[in-house]
Design a protein around this motif. Structure first.
Motif, PDB file in Angstrom:
ATOM      1  N   PHE A 345      -1.792 -42.035  22.842  1.00 52.61           N
ATOM      2  CA  PHE A 345      -3.222 -42.180  22.574  1.00 52.61           C
ATOM      3  C   PHE A 345      -3.554 -43.653  22.341  1.00 52.61           C
ATOM      4  O   PHE A 345      -4.516 -43.976  21.656  1.00 52.61           O
ATOM      5  CB  PHE A 345      -3.614 -41.368  21.338  1.00 52.61           C
ATOM      6  CG  PHE A 345      -3.467 -39.880  21.475  1.00 52.61           C
ATOM      7  CD1 PHE A 345      -4.480 -39.115  22.032  1.00 52.61           C
ATOM      8  CD2 PHE A 345      -2.325 -39.239  21.032  1.00 52.61           C
ATOM      9  CE1 PHE A 345      -4.364 -37.739  22.136  1.00 52.61           C
ATOM     10  CE2 PHE A 345      -2.186 -37.860  21.143  1.00 52.61           C
ATOM     11  CZ  PHE A 345      -3.204 -37.106  21.700  1.00 52.61           C
ATOM     12  N   LYS A 346      -2.764 -44.537  22.907  1.00 48.87           N
ATOM     13  CA  LYS A 346      -2.956 -45.975  22.661  1.00 48.87           C
ATOM     14  C   LYS A 346      -4.375 -46.401  23.030  1.00 48.87           C
ATOM     15  O   LYS A 346      -4.862 -46.124  24.127  1.00 48.87           O
ATOM     16  CB  LYS A 346      -1.951 -46.787  23.471  1.00 48.87           C
ATOM     17  CG  LYS A 346      -0.522 -46.673  22.971  1.00 48.87           C
ATOM     18  CD  LYS A 346       0.446 -47.437  23.863  1.00 48.87           C
ATOM     19  CE  LYS A 346       0.198 -48.917  23.773  1.00 48.87           C
ATOM     20  NZ  LYS A 346       1.219 -49.697  24.531  1.00 48.87           N
ATOM     21  N   GLY A 347      -5.039 -47.053  22.090  1.00 50.67           N
ATOM     22  CA  GLY A 347      -6.365 -47.577  22.351  1.00 50.67           C
ATOM     23  C   GLY A 347      -7.447 -46.524  22.488  1.00 50.67           C
ATOM     24  O   GLY A 347      -8.578 -46.842  22.877  1.00 50.67           O
ATOM     25  N   ALA A 348      -7.141 -45.277  22.163  1.00 51.03           N
ATOM     26  CA  ALA A 348      -8.136 -44.202  22.302  1.00 51.03           C
ATOM     27  C   ALA A 348      -9.155 -44.257  21.163  1.00 51.03           C
ATOM     28  O   ALA A 348      -8.854 -44.710  20.056  1.00 51.03           O
ATOM     29  CB  ALA A 348      -7.446 -42.840  22.322  1.00 51.03           C
ATOM     30  N   PHE A 349     -10.359 -43.784  21.433  1.00 50.95           N
ATOM     31  CA  PHE A 349     -11.400 -43.667  20.411  1.00 50.95           C
ATOM     32  C   PHE A 349     -11.380 -42.224  19.933  1.00 50.95           C
ATOM     33  O   PHE A 349     -11.786 -41.313  20.651  1.00 50.95           O
ATOM     34  CB  PHE A 349     -12.767 -44.016  20.991  1.00 50.95           C
ATOM     35  CG  PHE A 349     -13.863 -44.015  19.954  1.00 50.95           C
ATOM     36  CD1 PHE A 349     -13.994 -45.072  19.067  1.00 50.95           C
ATOM     37  CD2 PHE A 349     -14.752 -42.961  19.856  1.00 50.95           C
ATOM     38  CE1 PHE A 349     -15.001 -45.083  18.104  1.00 50.95           C
ATOM     39  CE2 PHE A 349     -15.754 -42.945  18.897  1.00 50.95           C
ATOM     40  CZ  PHE A 349     -15.874 -44.019  18.017  1.00 50.95           C
ATOM     41  N   ALA A 384      -5.543 -47.217  18.271  1.00 47.55           N
ATOM     42  CA  ALA A 384      -6.570 -46.174  18.409  1.00 47.55           C
ATOM     43  C   ALA A 384      -7.530 -46.224  17.222  1.00 47.55           C
ATOM     44  O   ALA A 384      -7.154 -46.623  16.114  1.00 47.55           O
ATOM     45  CB  ALA A 384      -5.924 -44.796  18.496  1.00 47.55           C
ATOM     46  N   ASN A 385      -8.767 -45.812  17.441  1.00 48.60           N
ATOM     47  CA  ASN A 385      -9.749 -45.698  16.372  1.00 48.60           C
ATOM     48  C   ASN A 385      -9.575 -44.323  15.728  1.00 48.60           C
ATOM     49  O   ASN A 385      -9.841 -43.298  16.351  1.00 48.60           O
ATOM     50  CB  ASN A 385     -11.169 -45.842  16.941  1.00 48.60           C
ATOM     51  CG  ASN A 385     -12.227 -45.824  15.851  1.00 48.60           C
ATOM     52  OD1 ASN A 385     -12.126 -45.091  14.880  1.00 48.60           O
ATOM     53  ND2 ASN A 385     -13.254 -46.639  16.021  1.00 48.60           N
ATOM     54  N   LEU A 386      -9.107 -44.308  14.477  1.00 49.68           N
ATOM     55  CA  LEU A 386      -8.768 -43.058  13.800  1.00 49.68           C
ATOM     56  C   LEU A 386      -9.708 -42.759  12.633  1.00 49.68           C
ATOM     57  O   LEU A 386      -9.340 -42.019  11.713  1.00 49.68           O
ATOM     58  CB  LEU A 386      -7.315 -43.111  13.299  1.00 49.68           C
ATOM     59  CG  LEU A 386      -6.250 -43.363  14.381  1.00 49.68           C
ATOM     60  CD1 LEU A 386      -4.866 -43.523  13.755  1.00 49.68           C
ATOM     61  CD2 LEU A 386      -6.237 -42.213  15.391  1.00 49.68           C
ATOM     62  N   ASN A 387     -10.916 -43.262  12.690  1.00 52.21           N
ATOM     63  CA  ASN A 387     -11.884 -43.009  11.621  1.00 52.21           C
ATOM     64  C   ASN A 387     -12.211 -41.521  11.528  1.00 52.21           C
ATOM     65  O   ASN A 387     -12.546 -40.879  12.524  1.00 52.21           O
ATOM     66  CB  ASN A 387     -13.172 -43.797  11.860  1.00 52.21           C
ATOM     67  CG  ASN A 387     -12.987 -45.285  11.655  1.00 52.21           C
ATOM     68  OD1 ASN A 387     -12.105 -45.702  10.913  1.00 52.21           O
ATOM     69  ND2 ASN A 387     -13.799 -46.086  12.333  1.00 52.21           N
TER      70      ASN A 387
END
Length: 401
Positions: A345-349, A384-387
């Motif tokens: 999930f590299k770089g995934a939002f 990845a954006n994990l907010n």
């Protein structure tokens, strides 16, 4: 004598004769005596050989061909048997404790009364001959095998084909079976206490006197009639899915609601998986809008969906082992219960995505020669954006962040 001196093209009777010398050297090696050498029979063709009661503890047997071989009572504990071919083999009372059996083929084999405690039957990752060649996935096939009275406490059977197998009176206490195909399996009298059976197919399974106390059954496909014959905790019923509500794209071919390009790619991908890469091709999709896509429970092993929009998509309980979802938009996507070993999930939002109870971890990497590279591929969420991602029930140690 070295394993290389055993020519792969020797006649069967010659192979039988030479094995005596290999076993003698291996025994000395185990006993740390002079003249001993670890037995390495990787990729040799020893079909139909008789190795009854053979001592092969900690042997290297990667990719070995032992179809229809007799290994009754053999001690294969802690051996490396990645990708071994054992179709129709006789392994009655064999010792396979802590043995690596990832990607093994045991179709129609006899493992009755075998010791499978802590054995690892999961799949593995195989590199191609060249860097640009598609990665291969070795998935274990234990369909139609006989495992009556086997001892498999804490054995790892996740994402394994056990359809039609017989495990009558087997001890599988604490075993990992999530994501496996247990359709038409006979578990009469088996002990599955504290086992993980989440997201398994138990269609037409025989569960007479089966002990399921403490077992995880979340989203398993099982009839209440079959479950009524087993011993289980009363709250397990609320976790189980009605199998009549589940439709498998890879078996029905019902892709009408999918984008044409994806529909064609997945059809080819399923053929690629089923033929072990002989037919079809790996699905590689780039920059496609797949918003609100519904692929719940689907086998998406090894798919590549680079930079695709999967926001609000339903990928719950899907098999995403070794899949590439780099730079995808997975905002508010449902990935609950998904199998994500070695998934990227590299770089995934992923803001707002639900990964509750997803299965993550490392997948060992083997070279094209079938030998270990010493590397592993973890579930990768770096950059990845994990907010606001829900990680409830997830082993965070299995994730690269």
């Amino acid at each position: 004598m070295t394993s290389g001196s055993l020519d792969q093209h020797l006649m069967q009777e010659d192979a039988q004769k030479f094995m005596g010398a290999f076993l003698a050297e291996h025994k000395k090696w185990l006993q740390r005596k002079p003249g001993g050498q670890q037995c390495d029979l990787s990729r040799l063709d020893l079909q139909n050989i008789n190795l009854t009661n053979a001592l092969l503890t900690r042997a290297i047997l990667v990719g070995i061909q032992l179809q229809n071989a007799t290994l009754e009572g053999a001690d294969l504990s802690e051996s490396d048997m990645f990708g071994a071919k054992l179709q129709g083999a006789n392994l009655k009372r064999a010792k396979l404790k802590r043995t690596i059996l990832r990607g093994v083929n045991l179709k129609n084999a006899d493992l009755s009364h075998a010791d499978l405690e802590d054995a690892d039957f999961r799949g593995g990752l195989v590199l191609g001959e060249s860097p640009d060649q598609s990665l291969g996935m070795e998935q274990s096939d234990l369909s139609e095998c006989l495992m009556d009275f086997a001892r498999g406490q804490r054995a790892k059977f996740s994402n394994v084909d056990l359809s039609g197998a017989s495990l009558r009176e087997a001890n599988l206490k604490g075993a990992e079976l999530f994501g496996s195909d247990l359709s038409n399996v006979d578990l009469t009298g088996a002990n599955l206490e504290d086992a993980d059976l989440s997201d398994t197919r138990l269609t037409n399974a025989k569960l007479e006197r089966t002990i399921l106390k403490g077992a995880r059954l979340a989203n398993s496909m099982i009839s209440e009639d079959a479950l009524a014959r087993a011993e289980f905790d009363s709250d397990a019923l609320g976790e189980i899915n009605n199998p009549e509500l589940s439709i498998d794209l890879d078996t029905t071919g019902d892709f009408k609601s999918l984008p044409p390009e994806l529909r064609t790619a997945l059809a080819q991908h399923f053929e690629w998986l089923q033929s072990n890469g002989v037919r079809g091709s790996r699905a590689i999709i780039k920059s496609m809008s797949l918003r609100k896509l519904k692929l719940r429970r689907q086998n998406l092993t090894g798919v590549a969906l680079y930079s695709c929009d999967l926001s609000d998509a339903d990928l719950s309980f899907a098999n995403l082992v070794l899949a590439d979802l780099e730079k995808c938009n997975l905002m508010n996507a449902n990935l609950a219960g998904a199998l994500m070993f070695g998934t990227s999930f590299k770089g995934a939002f992923m803001s707002g995505a639900d990964l509750s109870n997803a299965h993550v971890g490392a997948m060992p990497i083997f070279g094209a020669d079938g030998k270990r590279t010493g590397k592993v591929r973890k579930t990768d969420m770096s950059t990845a954006n994990l907010n606001n991602v829900t990680f409830e029930g997830v082993d965070m140690d299995g994730i690269v962040k």
